[in-house]
Design an enzyme around this catalytic site. Sequence first.
Site, short mmCIF file in Angstrom:
data_model
loop_
_atom_site.label_atom_id
_atom_site.label_comp_id
_atom_site.label_asym_id
_atom_site.label_seq_id
_atom_site.Cartn_x
_atom_site.Cartn_y
_atom_site.Cartn_z
N TYR A 118 -1.74 4.99 10.15
CA TYR A 118 -2.39 4.19 9.10
C TYR A 118 -3.92 4.31 9.22
O TYR A 118 -4.61 4.56 8.22
CB TYR A 118 -1.98 2.71 9.23
CG TYR A 118 -2.69 1.83 8.23
CD1 TYR A 118 -2.30 1.80 6.88
CD2 TYR A 118 -3.78 1.04 8.61
CE1 TYR A 118 -2.98 1.01 5.96
CE2 TYR A 118 -4.46 0.25 7.69
CZ TYR A 118 -4.06 0.24 6.37
OH TYR A 118 -4.73 -0.53 5.45
N SER A 126 -10.53 0.83 4.92
CA SER A 126 -10.22 -0.29 5.80
C SER A 126 -11.12 -0.25 7.02
O SER A 126 -11.54 0.83 7.45
CB SER A 126 -8.76 -0.20 6.26
OG SER A 126 -8.52 -1.08 7.33
N1 LIG Z 1 -4.39 -6.59 3.50
C1 LIG Z 1 -5.40 -6.24 4.30
O1 LIG Z 1 -5.79 -6.99 5.22
C2 LIG Z 1 -6.08 -4.91 4.11
C3 LIG Z 1 -7.15 -4.60 4.96
C4 LIG Z 1 -7.81 -3.38 4.78
C5 LIG Z 1 -7.40 -2.52 3.77
N2 LIG Z 1 -6.32 -2.85 2.98
C6 LIG Z 1 -5.93 -1.92 1.92
O2 LIG Z 1 -5.97 -2.63 0.69
C7 LIG Z 1 -5.07 -2.02 -0.25
C8 LIG Z 1 -4.20 -3.09 -0.87
O3 LIG Z 1 -3.44 -3.66 0.19
P1 LIG Z 1 -2.68 -5.05 0.08
O4 LIG Z 1 -2.98 -5.78 1.32
O5 LIG Z 1 -2.90 -5.70 -1.24
O6 LIG Z 1 -1.18 -4.50 0.23
P2 LIG Z 1 0.18 -4.79 -0.53
O7 LIG Z 1 0.29 -6.22 -0.87
O8 LIG Z 1 1.23 -4.19 0.33
O9 LIG Z 1 0.00 -3.94 -1.89
C9 LIG Z 1 0.02 -2.55 -1.86
C10 LIG Z 1 0.07 -2.02 -3.27
O10 LIG Z 1 0.22 -0.59 -3.20
C11 LIG Z 1 1.33 -0.21 -4.01
N3 LIG Z 1 2.03 0.98 -3.53
C12 LIG Z 1 2.46 1.24 -2.27
N4 LIG Z 1 3.16 2.40 -2.27
C13 LIG Z 1 3.17 2.87 -3.54
C14 LIG Z 1 3.74 4.00 -4.18
N5 LIG Z 1 4.48 4.90 -3.50
N6 LIG Z 1 3.55 4.17 -5.50
C15 LIG Z 1 2.83 3.26 -6.22
N7 LIG Z 1 2.28 2.16 -5.68
C16 LIG Z 1 2.45 1.96 -4.35
C17 LIG Z 1 2.27 -1.41 -3.92
O11 LIG Z 1 3.23 -1.33 -4.94
P3 LIG Z 1 4.59 -2.20 -4.87
O12 LIG Z 1 4.21 -3.55 -5.38
O13 LIG Z 1 5.52 -1.45 -5.75
O14 LIG Z 1 5.02 -2.23 -3.43
C18 LIG Z 1 1.28 -2.54 -4.05
O15 LIG Z 1 0.91 -2.74 -5.39
C19 LIG Z 1 -4.31 -0.96 0.54
O16 LIG Z 1 -4.89 0.31 0.30
C20 LIG Z 1 -4.52 -1.36 1.99
O17 LIG Z 1 -4.40 -0.27 2.88
C21 LIG Z 1 -5.67 -4.03 3.12
#
Ligand SMILES: NC(=O)c1ccc[n+]([C@@H]2O[C@H](COP(=O)([O-])OP(=O)(O)OC[C@H]3O[C@@H](n4cnc5c(N)ncnc54)[C@H](OP(=O)(O)O)[C@@H]3O)[C@@H](O)[C@H]2O)c1
Length: 279
Positions: A160, A135
């Site tokens: 985070y 990130s």
């Molecule tokens: N959104 C942003 O702006 C952004 C920016 C920079 C980086 N990121 C990174 O991008 C990645 C995806 O984020 P997102 O925005 O798509 O977030 P999200 O919608 O919250 O999705 C997160 C995913 O991780 C899974 N997860 C979380 N805890 C878990 C566990 N204990 N065991 C198995 N799976 C687990 C969730 O599963 P469930 O469906 O079961 O909850 C979900 O599939 C993350 O690594 C995040 O840090 C996001």
Amino acid sequence: MKKIAVLTGVTSGFGINWIEQISDIENYKIYVLARSQKKMDELLENSSLKNIEFIKCNLDSKVSIDNTIELLKEKVDRIDLLVNNAGLFLQEYTQNTDGIELMYFVNYLAPLLLTKGLSPLLVASGGARVVNTSSFQHLNVKKSQFTPATVNNFNALEVYRESKLFITMLTKQLANEYSDKLITVNCYDPGMVNTSMTKNVMDGYAVLRFLYPLLGKLIRTPAKGAETGVYLSTSSEIKNVTGHYFKDKKTKSFNKIVGNEIYNDLLIKRTNEVLSSLN
Ligand SMILES: NC(=O)c1ccc[n+]([C@@H]2O[C@H](COP(=O)([O-])OP(=O)(O)OC[C@H]3O[C@@H](n4cnc5c(N)ncnc54)[C@H](OP(=O)(O)O)[C@@H]3O)[C@@H](O)[C@H]2O)c1
């Protein structure tokens, strides 16, 4: 022959877009590691995606990760693509069953355990790629203790950010470790993406909560958020590129901490202490 891909973090957010986009480019057999089969089934209900197999894996515990690694070793003889995309942001201090802060575990230790555990299958590919979701937030860490937070010093955003610094440092460490094993390891920033995580982060801060509806075009769609991860997963341009941090399909500078040998040694030492405390 179908390529074999293993992905985490596809049951919400932009992960499913990642699967859709790589499936448009190459013929994969895809293993999804996730904690909710119901969520996965709902996602696939109206989709034309094929060759996807769900494996129940909660990335919050070493036992669950170890069981998944053993199961994968029974199912496949190689892995061509490993995507460590799962991540979480928690407003409150939360521990896993081993007493370790959960963002540290899921965002950093889980990718480490999974990648190391699956490394024999990655080697067997003869050209595997590991893609880690970092990130832009990792750039905001000024100093770190390199340990999991405790209830007494918990600051959600700092924890985070640190977890994303650690997965970025891990990317470089693994790239070095696997440089003669035909495995590339890269990480990237997807940008600010319209997912439940972004909303969750913003909900915790009054100023950001107010800004959320105004973000409009600044915030990316999930399909756009997946693009650089898809590029790292599939593009022939970066076939031999390893140990880099990308944004918008271009290499970008890491946080200076990532390139510092003393800090890298410290992270390895502290991580080994935490790992040796696990069963
Ligand atoms: N959104 C942003 O702006 C952004 C920016 C920079 C980086 N990121 C990174 O991008 C990645 C995806 O984020 P997102 O925005 O798509 O977030 P999200 O919608 O919250 O999705 C997160 C995913 O991780 C899974 N997860 C979380 N805890 C878990 C566990 N204990 N065991 C198995 N799976 C687990 C969730 O599963 P469930 O469906 O079961 O909850 C979900 O599939 C993350 O690594 C995040 O840090 C996001």
